[in-house]
Design a protein around this motif. Structure first.
Motif: not given
Length: 296
Positions: A109-110, A90-93, A68-74, A76-88
């Motif tokens: 972390l942003v 902008l945020a890191h789980l 649940q924490s992993l889901f919500l953190a990722a 929220d980051a995506a909603i803010l325009g900061l996708p995680v787990g991509t080649s570029q």
């Protein structure tokens, strides 16, 4: 007539089993993910799930975090325009041990590139510069000047870092800048960052640049949705640096469409486990959609 007893499902133990369990957990929420990310840079549920799983595979500790924490953190980051787990990314789980629940949880972390991207999205800024100043550099920062004067030493090692600065150039040509010596940055780290923060251990200079950026951002006029997203991203980043639990901007949706609300403060203080509060699926969807609209 014999009956088969109800045997609890075996908890995943291997990395492959944890990855499969995570994919299943996220897949059960694909409709809610689609609704919540409808305004987040066209992110599809499939892409979101793929990037979260990729981020978790790169850092095995994330697979031991509560899903649940992993889901919500990722999310929220995506909603803010900061996708995680991509080649570029902008945020890191990042995983951390919740001091209250003793569980391993995820936050985000942003990246400093993410902060720059969010500031550029305000439409008021043409360029953001974040730089380190080293011993053998030629550097001068005069109060009232448009920007610091900085010549980088190119003829060998530059020496130890002495400080960091940020310069924001606005579209009308104006500038705003801030310099912080390393001792000032170190004092901020000691006061506000967790001693166990892996980001400061592994990327001290990048974290220092972020610190200067955040302090400069506080002095700027902040109105409009883009500035609000930047402020939310900085708040989430500060929580993660301090080793505090991620504060989700929405309730947790379980696979049946019911909501499991966050436990009230009194419940946490008494050390009681969170209790599920069931709601109808339709009411859950309405409330989540309302929260998403407020964030976007």
């Amino acid at each position: 007539m014999s009956t088969t007893p109800n045997v609890p499902a075996k908890a995943p133990t291997t990395q492959a089993e944890k990855v499969k369990a995570l994919e299943s957990f996220l897949g059960a929420r694909s409709k809610d993910i689609e609704k919540l990310l409808s305004k987040a840079n066209g992110f599809t549920p499939e892409k979101f799930i793929r990037t979260v799983v990729f981020a978790a595979q790169k850092n095995a500790d994330l697979l031991s975090c509560t899903r649940q924490s992993l889901f919500l953190a990722a999310l929220d980051a995506a909603i803010l325009g900061l996708p995680v787990g991509t080649s570029q990314s902008l945020a890191h789980l990042v995983p951390f041990r919740n001091k209250d629940t003793k569980q391993l949880e995820a936050s985000f972390l942003v990246d400093f590139k993410g902060l720059i991207a969010l500031m550029l999205e305000t439409g008021e800024v043409a360029k953001v510069e974040l730089e380190s100043v080293f011993e053998r550099d030629d550097f001068e920062a005069i109060v009232g000047s448009p920007r610091p004067m900085h010549r980088i030493f190119h003829k060998g090692p530059r020496g130890a870092a002495l400080g960091y600065y940020a310069v924001v150039t606005f579209k009308d040509g104006g500038t705003k800048w801030l310099y912080m010596g390393r001792d000032e940055v170190e004092q901020v780290r000691k006061n506000y960052a967790s001693e166990e923060s892996p980001a400061w251990r592994k990327s001290y200079d990048e974290q220092s640049k972020k610190t200067v950026f955040k302090r400069l951002e506080k002095t700027m006029r902040r109105t409009g949705p883009a500035h609000e997203r930047l402020a939310k991203a900085i708040e989430a980043d500060n929580h993660a640096e301090a080793g505090l639990p991620h504060e989700p901007s929405m309730d947790v949706i379980d696979a049946t469409g019911e909501v499991i609300e966050q436990p009230p403060a009194k419940q946490l203080e008494q050390g009681l486990p969170p209790e599920p509060v069931p709601k109808t699926a339709e009411r859950a969807k309405t409330e989540v959609a309302a929260r998403a609209s407020a964030i976007a």
